[in-house]
Motif scaffolding. Structure first.
Motif, PDB file in Angstrom:
ATOM      1  N   PHE B  37      90.895  59.734 -68.021  1.00 49.31           N
ATOM      2  CA  PHE B  37      90.266  58.608 -68.729  1.00 49.31           C
ATOM      3  C   PHE B  37      89.449  57.873 -67.680  1.00 49.31           C
ATOM      4  O   PHE B  37      89.983  57.102 -66.890  1.00 49.31           O
ATOM      5  CB  PHE B  37      91.387  57.746 -69.305  1.00 49.31           C
ATOM      6  CG  PHE B  37      90.976  56.821 -70.404  1.00 49.31           C
ATOM      7  CD1 PHE B  37      90.355  57.297 -71.556  1.00 49.31           C
ATOM      8  CD2 PHE B  37      91.238  55.460 -70.304  1.00 49.31           C
ATOM      9  CE1 PHE B  37      90.002  56.423 -72.582  1.00 49.31           C
ATOM     10  CE2 PHE B  37      90.890  54.585 -71.329  1.00 49.31           C
ATOM     11  CZ  PHE B  37      90.274  55.072 -72.473  1.00 49.31           C
ATOM     12  N   LEU B  38      88.127  58.149 -67.658  1.00 49.32           N
ATOM     13  CA  LEU B  38      87.285  57.667 -66.568  1.00 49.32           C
ATOM     14  C   LEU B  38      86.379  56.528 -67.000  1.00 49.32           C
ATOM     15  O   LEU B  38      86.090  56.369 -68.186  1.00 49.32           O
ATOM     16  CB  LEU B  38      86.411  58.815 -66.027  1.00 49.32           C
ATOM     17  CG  LEU B  38      87.011  59.728 -64.958  1.00 49.32           C
ATOM     18  CD1 LEU B  38      88.302  60.349 -65.419  1.00 49.32           C
ATOM     19  CD2 LEU B  38      86.012  60.812 -64.581  1.00 49.32           C
ATOM     20  N   GLY B  44      86.756  48.998 -69.622  1.00 53.63           N
ATOM     21  CA  GLY B  44      87.692  48.867 -70.742  1.00 53.63           C
ATOM     22  C   GLY B  44      88.821  49.879 -70.741  1.00 53.63           C
ATOM     23  O   GLY B  44      89.538  50.018 -71.724  1.00 53.63           O
ATOM     24  N   LYS B  45      89.000  50.557 -69.612  1.00 56.37           N
ATOM     25  CA  LYS B  45      90.041  51.587 -69.550  1.00 56.37           C
ATOM     26  C   LYS B  45      91.443  50.991 -69.670  1.00 56.37           C
ATOM     27  O   LYS B  45      92.251  51.440 -70.483  1.00 56.37           O
ATOM     28  CB  LYS B  45      89.983  52.340 -68.209  1.00 56.37           C
ATOM     29  CG  LYS B  45      88.695  53.045 -67.930  1.00 56.37           C
ATOM     30  CD  LYS B  45      88.809  53.894 -66.675  1.00 56.37           C
ATOM     31  CE  LYS B  45      89.216  53.129 -65.436  1.00 56.37           C
ATOM     32  NZ  LYS B  45      88.171  52.312 -64.832  1.00 56.37           N
ATOM     33  N   MET B 208      84.658  59.606 -70.663  1.00 58.44           N
ATOM     34  CA  MET B 208      83.964  58.600 -69.859  1.00 58.44           C
ATOM     35  C   MET B 208      83.760  57.343 -70.686  1.00 58.44           C
ATOM     36  O   MET B 208      83.162  57.396 -71.757  1.00 58.44           O
ATOM     37  CB  MET B 208      82.577  59.122 -69.458  1.00 58.44           C
ATOM     38  CG  MET B 208      82.464  59.708 -68.068  1.00 58.44           C
ATOM     39  SD  MET B 208      82.839  58.573 -66.728  1.00 58.44           S
ATOM     40  CE  MET B 208      81.421  57.507 -66.751  1.00 58.44           C
ATOM     41  N   MET B 209      84.263  56.221 -70.185  1.00 59.27           N
ATOM     42  CA  MET B 209      84.038  54.939 -70.858  1.00 59.27           C
ATOM     43  C   MET B 209      82.886  54.220 -70.161  1.00 59.27           C
ATOM     44  O   MET B 209      82.856  54.125 -68.935  1.00 59.27           O
ATOM     45  CB  MET B 209      85.283  54.057 -70.735  1.00 59.27           C
ATOM     46  CG  MET B 209      86.494  54.529 -71.506  1.00 59.27           C
ATOM     47  SD  MET B 209      86.434  54.037 -73.226  1.00 59.27           S
ATOM     48  CE  MET B 209      86.758  52.280 -73.079  1.00 59.27           C
ATOM     49  N   VAL B 210      81.944  53.718 -70.956  1.00 61.42           N
ATOM     50  CA  VAL B 210      80.864  52.886 -70.414  1.00 61.42           C
ATOM     51  C   VAL B 210      80.753  51.654 -71.308  1.00 61.42           C
ATOM     52  O   VAL B 210      80.561  51.798 -72.524  1.00 61.42           O
ATOM     53  CB  VAL B 210      79.521  53.639 -70.372  1.00 61.42           C
ATOM     54  CG1 VAL B 210      78.422  52.724 -69.832  1.00 61.42           C
ATOM     55  CG2 VAL B 210      79.625  54.883 -69.525  1.00 61.42           C
ATOM     56  N   VAL B 213      82.632  51.598 -74.548  1.00 62.25           N
ATOM     57  CA  VAL B 213      82.368  52.673 -75.523  1.00 62.25           C
ATOM     58  C   VAL B 213      82.677  54.007 -74.860  1.00 62.25           C
ATOM     59  O   VAL B 213      82.466  54.183 -73.662  1.00 62.25           O
ATOM     60  CB  VAL B 213      80.880  52.637 -75.951  1.00 62.25           C
ATOM     61  CG1 VAL B 213      80.567  53.763 -76.917  1.00 62.25           C
ATOM     62  CG2 VAL B 213      80.550  51.289 -76.555  1.00 62.25           C
ATOM     63  N   MET B 214      83.205  54.943 -75.633  1.00 61.38           N
ATOM     64  CA  MET B 214      83.466  56.253 -75.060  1.00 61.38           C
ATOM     65  C   MET B 214      82.195  57.096 -75.164  1.00 61.38           C
ATOM     66  O   MET B 214      81.779  57.496 -76.237  1.00 61.38           O
ATOM     67  CB  MET B 214      84.640  56.920 -75.781  1.00 61.38           C
ATOM     68  CG  MET B 214      85.118  58.155 -75.046  1.00 61.38           C
ATOM     69  SD  MET B 214      86.628  58.802 -75.746  1.00 61.38           S
ATOM     70  CE  MET B 214      87.855  57.817 -74.916  1.00 61.38           C
ATOM     71  N   LYS B 215      81.583  57.350 -74.001  1.00 61.40           N
ATOM     72  CA  LYS B 215      80.282  58.031 -73.968  1.00 61.40           C
ATOM     73  C   LYS B 215      80.421  59.553 -74.028  1.00 61.40           C
ATOM     74  O   LYS B 215      79.597  60.237 -74.626  1.00 61.40           O
ATOM     75  CB  LYS B 215      79.522  57.631 -72.692  1.00 61.40           C
ATOM     76  CG  LYS B 215      78.693  56.357 -72.848  1.00 61.40           C
ATOM     77  CD  LYS B 215      77.350  56.667 -73.492  1.00 61.40           C
ATOM     78  CE  LYS B 215      76.649  55.443 -74.050  1.00 61.40           C
ATOM     79  NZ  LYS B 215      76.216  54.489 -73.047  1.00 61.40           N
TER      80      LYS B 215
END
Lengths: 374, 248
Positions: B37-38, B44-45, B208-210, B213-215
């Motif tokens: 979970f990056l 927001g991880k 990948m979280m950006v 949001v999960m990208k």
């Protein structure tokens, strides 16, 4: 139950491994209980009196001698003028100034009465009032003797037709320690229970272990009981040390009433105060916050509990605060049971009040303690 | 082939006032996989992970963990998960053995289980000489390995690891990942956040979280070919560059 066993085991291991906490539990209360009552003495002694004697007669010397012999006064100065002694007032070196007028003895002998002038430094109100009362009493005695000796006339009429003879019940020698020690013991228990319980829980918040506990299946009430039970036992232990070691051995105070009744009340009281500590911990995220919050309330508890000042002489609004203060009730119960030997029937209302505190504090704390945040 | 789904979220969202920490993330994690979970700091991880562990209540959306609903069955979830937070969270004033027995105990293991598991764990980590030492005296790397082993002591279905190898030397990190593989081999699903891209390569799949949001969500191999590069570092830069939030 198994979960609780593990929680308690952990808590006791941590407590007994921490020398600071152990010292706080065992040594601090005992030392404080030995030191504080010595200082918390209402008896006014060492009233500083400055004397301006304009008469320099045998009678005035005698009066000064009597004042000096009293254990309540220490004569700080013999001035030649009031203005000079007034300087001492300014520098707070004197609480009273007694000015003996010229011809004091002569007028006294000739006319049978004389005035003296007394100035009172009223910054410390109690000391001033009590000091001037003491002085009036000395002067009255002196007066009576003088008339007997100098005038060689028997008192045709006793100075007072009706004299009130007071007998001091429960504390015949008016020993303030008897009054203060039980109250201070209550206060120490309060501090230790509130602070230790609140700080312990907040510490787990700070180092993050509470989060670890919150992801486990440990139930809320398990966690809370795991925290309350050890400190409840510690509170009992401190009370026992204070009552049997310090109060009995150092001050020779033996409760007149039932010790069992005291312990029964203590048991409920500790639940209430630990609940209060728990409540503080739920509103604090750091130990510093918890300390400040606990300090705020403990100060109010202390000063508005009737420990040092009589609740009956407080203004009405302050009396309401005292009534909402759990410490007030336990101090009253302690004094009633230890000094008067009051039984359960006499303190029944106190029991109900404390049960109420225990329910409110703990109920509130349990509701606001959350395993899950917002 | 249908695989058992152990984590399933739908539009899981967490708002703090106006700030949307986690914005409608939806994903699935399969049993026994190592799920990376990056995301950059502040992406927001941790918020997402805390919702999955039952430490935070979501603002909206749904999720089920090990088949249990996160709103209604959080206590059941807690029996089936392990968690290791960013902060080191064993008791430093208890010994190694006391920590193991405490956490074993509150997860409901019997005394016999605690005993046998402690012995096994101590043997596996080579902590024979440190059993009776206070955990606070252990070096950080050992503490982390111990914390992980304690988090999987009760054989949870899923273990959540929040940056478990922060501040640990490369050798210890390698050993830590051996422990993770071991756990995965025992059927424990591993949900792990990390900032180390070499660790991302060890995962079966990564997301990948950006900016909440999960990208992306795919295997490291597929992501690298999608972004036409040979290293996960480049993939991370490519994605994180678009972030508007400043790292905290």
């Amino acid at each position: 139950m198994r979960t609780l066993r593990f929680l308690l085991q952990k808590e006791f291991r941590q407590i007994f491994r921490n020398p600071t906490i152990l010292r706080m539990i065992m040594v601090l209360p005992i030392v404080q209980l030995i030191i504080l009552p010595l200082a918390a003495d209402y008896e006014i002694k060492n009233v500083n009196i400055a004397i301006v004697d304009h008469d320099h007669s045998t009678s005035s010397q005698k009066l000064i001698g009597e004042i000096g012999a009293s254990r309540y006064f220490s004569i700080t100065d013999y001035g030649s003028s009031f203005a000079q002694s007034y300087e001492l007032f300014q520098r707070d070196k004197a609480d009273l100034i007694l000015e003996i007028p010229q011809n004091f003895e002569r007028t006294l002998v000739r006319e049978g009465h004389e005035n003296y002038f007394l100035a009172v430094n009223a910054i410390n109100g109690t000391k001033a009032i009590v000091g001037s009362n003491y002085l009036s009493r000395i002067v009255n005695d002196f007066n009576a003797n003088l008339r007997l000796q100098l005038l060689k006339q028997p008192l045709s009429t006793p100075p007072q037709a009706i004299e009130a003879a007071a007998i001091n019940w429960y504390n015949p020698l008016l020993n303030y320690r008897l009054f203060m020690v039980p109250g201070i013991l209550v206060f120490l228990i309060t501090m230790v229970a509130t602070y230790m319980c609140a700080l312990n829980i907040v510490k787990e918040k700070e180092i993050g272990t509470i989060e670890q506990i919150n992801v486990t299946p440990v139930k809320k009430y398990h966690f809370i009981l795991g925290k309350l039970i050890p400190f409840w036992l510690i509170g009992m232990l401190i009370f026992t040390l204070g009552l049997f070691i310090v109060a009995r051995l150092v001050y020779g105070i033996v409760p007149v009433g039932s010790v069992l009744l005291l312990y029964a009340y203590l048991a409920i009281y500790l639940v209430a105060m630990l609940g209060f500590g728990l409540l503080i911990s739920t509103y604090s995220n750091t130990q510093q916050q918890a300390m400040s919050l606990a300090f705020f309330f403990v100060m109010i508890f202390l000063l508005m509990s009737g420990l040092f000042t009589s609740i009956d002489s407080m203004p009405t609004w302050a009396r309401w605060i005292a009534l909402a203060n759990p410490v007030t009730y336990f101090i009253e119960v302690m004094r009633m049971v230890v000094l008067k030997g009051s039984g359960f029937a006499d303190v029944k209302l106190h029991f109900f009040a404390m049960l109420g505190f225990a329910i409110v504090f703990n109920g509130w704390a349990v509701m606001s303690y959350k395993k899950v945040s917002g | 082939m249908t695989r058992e789904i152990v984590i399933k979220t739908e539009h899981l969202t967490k708002r703090f006032g106006d700030f949307i920490a986690t914005n409608a993330i939806s994903f699935e994690v399969y049993a026994g996989e190592i799920f990376g979970f990056l995301g950059a700091n502040g992406a927001g991880k941790t918020t997402a992970m805390k919702m999955l562990c039952g430490l935070l209540t979501p603002s909206s959306g749904s999720a089920s963990i090990a088949g249990f609903d996160i709103y209604k069955q959080s206590e059941k979830i807690k029996k089936s998960i392990g968690y290791m937070s960013q902060k080191f969270s064993l008791y430093e004033d208890l010994t190694t053995l006391e920590n193991i027995s405490f956490f074993g105990g509150i997860y409901g293991l019997s005394d016999a289980q605690i005993k046998s598991k402690s012995e096994k764990l101590i043997g596996q980590l080579g902590l024979q000489n440190e059993m009776k030492k206070l955990v606070g005296e252990l070096p950080l790397g050992w503490k982390q390995k111990l914390a992980f082993s304690v988090a999987v002591l009760h054989d949870p279905k899923i273990v959540f690891l929040d940056e478990p190898t922060g501040g640990v030397d490369p050798v210890t990190r390698r050993q830590f990942w051996d422990l993770i593989y071991d756990a995965a081999a025992r059927g424990i699903t591993v949900f792990v956040t990390t900032h180390y891209m070499d660790e991302a390569e060890y995962c079966d799949r990564i997301s990948m979280m950006v900016d909440g949001v999960m990208k992306e969500l795919d295997t490291p191999q597929n992501l690298k070919s999608k972004y036409n590069t040979t290293s996960m570092d480049d993939v991370f830069f490519e994605l994180a560059r678009g972030a508007k939030r400043k790292a905290d």
